[in-house]
Motif scaffolding. Structure first.
Motif, PDB file in Angstrom:
ATOM      1  N   ARG B 200       0.951  -1.218  -0.070  1.00 61.58           N
ATOM      2  CA  ARG B 200       0.172   0.196   0.069  1.00 61.58           C
ATOM      3  C   ARG B 200       0.924   1.144   0.095  1.00 61.58           C
ATOM      4  O   ARG B 200       0.660   2.323  -0.659  1.00 61.58           O
ATOM      5  CB  ARG B 200      -1.080  -0.090   1.017  1.00 61.58           C
ATOM      6  CG  ARG B 200      -2.001  -1.114   1.046  1.00 61.58           C
ATOM      7  CD  ARG B 200      -2.846  -1.225   2.324  1.00 61.58           C
ATOM      8  NE  ARG B 200      -1.914  -1.502   3.560  1.00 61.58           N
ATOM      9  CZ  ARG B 200      -2.315  -1.372   4.772  1.00 61.58           C
ATOM     10  NH1 ARG B 200      -3.735  -1.023   5.043  1.00 61.58           N
ATOM     11  NH2 ARG B 200      -1.444  -1.646   5.825  1.00 61.58           N
ATOM     12  N   ARG B 271     -10.776  -4.882  -1.346  1.00 60.24           N
ATOM     13  CA  ARG B 271     -10.926  -4.015  -0.164  1.00 60.24           C
ATOM     14  C   ARG B 271     -10.004  -3.128   0.091  1.00 60.24           C
ATOM     15  O   ARG B 271     -10.129  -1.919   0.314  1.00 60.24           O
ATOM     16  CB  ARG B 271     -11.454  -4.622   0.890  1.00 60.24           C
ATOM     17  CG  ARG B 271     -12.798  -5.624   0.624  1.00 60.24           C
ATOM     18  CD  ARG B 271     -13.921  -4.479   0.596  1.00 60.24           C
ATOM     19  NE  ARG B 271     -15.415  -5.327   0.402  1.00 60.24           N
ATOM     20  CZ  ARG B 271     -15.960  -5.575  -0.420  1.00 60.24           C
ATOM     21  NH1 ARG B 271     -15.612  -5.422  -1.687  1.00 60.24           N
ATOM     22  NH2 ARG B 271     -17.133  -6.314  -0.623  1.00 60.24           N
ATOM     23  N   GLY B 272      -8.651  -3.537   0.040  1.00 60.90           N
ATOM     24  CA  GLY B 272      -7.547  -2.977   0.664  1.00 60.90           C
ATOM     25  C   GLY B 272      -7.000  -1.652   0.177  1.00 60.90           C
ATOM     26  O   GLY B 272      -7.049  -0.693   0.951  1.00 60.90           O
ATOM     27  N   LYS B 275      -9.947   0.841   1.214  1.00 61.22           N
ATOM     28  CA  LYS B 275      -9.792   1.188   2.652  1.00 61.22           C
ATOM     29  C   LYS B 275      -8.431   2.127   2.949  1.00 61.22           C
ATOM     30  O   LYS B 275      -8.663   2.978   3.590  1.00 61.22           O
ATOM     31  CB  LYS B 275      -9.688  -0.163   3.364  1.00 61.22           C
ATOM     32  CG  LYS B 275      -9.664   0.048   4.892  1.00 61.22           C
ATOM     33  CD  LYS B 275      -9.747  -1.319   5.533  1.00 61.22           C
ATOM     34  CE  LYS B 275     -10.082  -1.322   6.839  1.00 61.22           C
ATOM     35  NZ  LYS B 275      -8.917  -0.781   7.747  1.00 61.22           N
ATOM     36  N   ASN B 318      -3.164  -5.277   1.911  1.00 66.39           N
ATOM     37  CA  ASN B 318      -3.639  -5.389   3.221  1.00 66.39           C
ATOM     38  C   ASN B 318      -2.417  -5.358   3.960  1.00 66.39           C
ATOM     39  O   ASN B 318      -1.419  -5.980   3.783  1.00 66.39           O
ATOM     40  CB  ASN B 318      -4.865  -6.663   3.463  1.00 66.39           C
ATOM     41  CG  ASN B 318      -6.011  -6.146   2.681  1.00 66.39           C
ATOM     42  OD1 ASN B 318      -6.953  -5.404   2.847  1.00 66.39           O
ATOM     43  ND2 ASN B 318      -6.228  -6.745   1.407  1.00 66.39           N
ATOM     44  N   PRO B 319      -2.638  -5.240   5.271  1.00 67.02           N
ATOM     45  CA  PRO B 319      -1.604  -4.972   6.237  1.00 67.02           C
ATOM     46  C   PRO B 319      -0.933  -6.708   6.646  1.00 67.02           C
ATOM     47  O   PRO B 319      -2.145  -7.356   6.832  1.00 67.02           O
ATOM     48  CB  PRO B 319      -2.084  -4.520   7.619  1.00 67.02           C
ATOM     49  CG  PRO B 319      -3.678  -4.599   7.196  1.00 67.02           C
ATOM     50  CD  PRO B 319      -3.994  -4.360   5.894  1.00 67.02           C
TER      51      PRO B 319
END
Lengths: 452, 452
Positions: B200, B271-272, B275, B318-319
């Motif tokens: 990200r 989603r990530g 978000k 994502n994380p």
């Protein structure tokens, strides 16, 4: 994903007698509460005997009848009941079909089925048709049609068919379910599970002892080797998906807000079982020429209606430490069992660094485990067997089962679908919606609080 | 799976001057040995600059020309060369196509390509057509046709196209390759790899710094965010398979005794990235309304001609802690990277219990790493970059490259095939045989000894 209303909270807000309800909350959910249950056992092999030993601890459970075709196993079962202070049950042992007589003659609230896999479906169906609730060992059925048959029979008879998937109650699994429901992982994206268990000592033995010591199976084998090994000769697919799939099914709200839509399976070459026979019985042993159809490692990927994927691994024919391969991942973090690791963004001590799972598992220990941890100890498979049997008994008393026939069908159908996918060159195959659309409005039922 | 004849052994048995051969064995394999190579750089962004810095350490490598369109990046590159004691190169920077002039005008032995993904294929093809060997960053191409084009162009031109997959040289990966070749894991059954890296901060930044600090990309982004993020908008598939696939390709003898036949891919919901934008830029930020097509986690399973399966995971939105998800499993045991664990039947200390990987990795440390560990230190990505660049330079000197155009094609083609599979509902799709049958007789070339 977060469930705001648990059964416990519902009770607290809808009854004045909150404390009384907390003790017996199920009384609010049924008008058929029983204080005693009559439970028959079909299949008293090693698994059945263990559950019999556990069941005998319940004063409110009577066990009027057992059924098996093996005199040695029956003798052990009778001793277990005698030692447990239970009256001697009637024994049905004439032949493979004698369970039908038991179902017909006995006045039972439920039967627990722990027979070879192919018998789970016909026995469960026969019991439900006779007005008896069912707890069946995994898998509940072996074909798509059998899965539908379970569902339709349960719906028509009004009797439940609970799949006795004990891993749903594993302590770490329930803590992770707790974390999922609290939204700790965010919106779930991907889950993994599986059955990675070196079963060579189970699939082959010396015909006398249950585990290893020889390369015999079938007629010459003992216990599970008598029947389980044959599945690896006749079928290529994920033969045992429910231990991995059961736990992630409740996390993903399968059949209750979500469902599995399609899957694809891949199978490796089959080497391990032949190698085991040759290594331990020699290349001249008659079993060394057997052609095993089931690939050693089967990888199945499943897509869910809400977008998530599930990856299952079946891996039972080669040397490896035991692992159910769990991974639960969402938009905020993930659990990875094999590394005993958890990462949650903003919670983990260091960015991009794993935390050990232990502090999370302790913090999010499930209320059910907190309530019963003393009773669960020493009850088999790390306490899981205590919980699954207790849940079954509670359901027999008249409450709604927390694992039902839709779970039994959706968990078990993965096997025949993975076989089909592999047979068709790993093509994608659809997963039936056994709820016929009700998954959209069904609410989660498993592990909501400290009830079951 | 065991390779009895390594290049080293071959040399020892075919030359009298065994010790001399061990120092420069490649002299036996080529009549075109060069003592100096002229290397051009196309793409001098952060990756290109790093490799430029490493290349400048080689006295035998001259760098007569570089090509980029970004003045800031070019200035950094020139400084690196100056600091490294290299003469100032000619700079091609007129426009996107100026690399064509560089290829036409310069007398080069090779070009290293480190541009945005979509340029790898046209630049590599143009170079080979002009008689120049290529080392291209991953992935080498983005479509099936582009992969074929690389193969055909290499075959027609007689020039090589080496895929610069540095993870093939990771120290643990090479030790495991060593164990595979020694037969420690028995016959291989299943491998896993992947790219699980929270990108990200790479996909979004503030337009000034390369990593994070904002939610901009494309024209308003900097470095990789300028172009990489767009792939997540336009494509749904495993966008970056080679880091996971490269290492297991050599273990499984892909293109050399084995090949990948078909695959299926599954993608989760996306989603990530949205978000991240909302969390860091607010829901009113213009980028918050972008529809990202690429599912957050893409799971691809691949079947091999010799029976094995490969599972790849792509997980960048994502994380999560970094992991390439390696697992290498055979009939005698397995390595599982995330748990830092190895189990080998009959070798591991306890049955059914994992050993820590460390003692194995030390014992089976690859000869190449033993030879060069001092030089590899501090050279980037744990030494991998030293080895991949060195292998490229050795190939430019005239020896056979240890990762070739067939590897470039078979590793890179997974992306478009995974996109196709997902587009078609995760159906199985065939993997082309870029060797056109030669995989049956081709011999392994990577990591055979301490040469490359």
């Amino acid at each position: 994903m977060t469930k705001k209303i648990t059964r416990r909270k519902f009770i607290k807000t809808t009854t004045v007698a909150g404390s009384a309800a907390a003790v017996m909350p199920y009384s609010l959910f049924s008008n058929r509460v029983k204080t005693r249950v009559r439970l028959g056992f079909i299949g008293t092999g090693l698994r059945g005997q263990w559950m019999l030993w556990l069941a005998a601890k319940y004063p409110e459970v009577s066990i009027p009848a057992i059924c098996d075709i093996d005199d040695v196993m029956i003798a052990s079962a009778l001793k277990i009941l005698k030692d447990g202070g239970k009256p001697e049950p009637r024994v049905y042992k004439k032949n493979d079909e004698d369970y039908e007589n038991m179902i017909k003659n006995e006045n039972l609230d439920g039967v627990y089925v722990a027979t070879p896999w192919k018998w789970h479906h016909p026995m469960s169906v026969a019991a439900m048709k006779a007005g008896i609730n069912v707890g069946t060992e995994v898998p509940a059925a072996l074909t798509v049609d059998e899965c539908w048959d379970l569902v339709k029979t349960s719906e028509r008879s009004g009797k439940f068919c609970m799949i006795m998937e004990n891993v749903c109650y594993r302590r770490d699994v329930m803590a992770i379910l707790n974390m999922v429901r609290e939204g700790m992982f965010g919106e779930l994206l991907h889950c993994q599970g599986g059955y990675q268990h070196d079963l060579r000592h189970v699939k082959f033995n010396d015909g006398v002892n249950p585990y290893g010591g020889g390369v015999e199976f079938g007629e010459k084998g003992f216990s599970e080797a008598k029947w389980r090994t044959q599945h690896s000769i006749e079928r290529n697919g994920d033969l045992y998906p429910t231990h991995g799939l059961g736990p992630v099914s409740s996390m993903l709200d399968i059949n209750r807000g979500n469902r599995m839509t399609h899957l694809s399976s891949f199978s490796t070459q089959a080497r391990g079982l032949n190698k085991y026979i040759v290594d331990n019985g020699g290349s001249d042993h008659p079993n060394a020429s057997i052609n095993f159809k089931c690939g050693d490692i089967v990888t199945t990927t499943i897509k869910c209606a809400n977008g998530q994927t599930i990856m299952l691994s079946h891996d039972t024919n080669n040397p490896r430490p035991y692992s159910l391969n769990f991974r639960v991942q969402g938009t905020k973090g993930l659990w990875q069992k094999d590394a005993r690791s958890i990462y949650v963004e903003g919670v983990s001590k260091n960015e991009h660094r794993w935390d050990d799972e232990s502090s999370y598992l302790k913090q999010y220990d499930h209320p059910l485990w907190k309530r019963f941890e003393n009773k669960a100890e020493g009850s088999g498979h790390g306490g899981m067997d205590f919980f699954i049997l207790r849940a079954f008994i509670e359901a027999l008393k008249g409450t709604k089962p927390v694992l039902d026939v839709y779970d039994a069908a959706s968990m078990s159908v993965i096997s025949p679908l993975s076989e089909k996918s592999i047979r068709l060159g790993s093509t994608a195959v659809k997963v039936p919606d056994f709820t016929r659309g009700k998954w959209k409005s069904n609410q989660p039922i498993f592990g909501l609080d400290d009830y079951a």
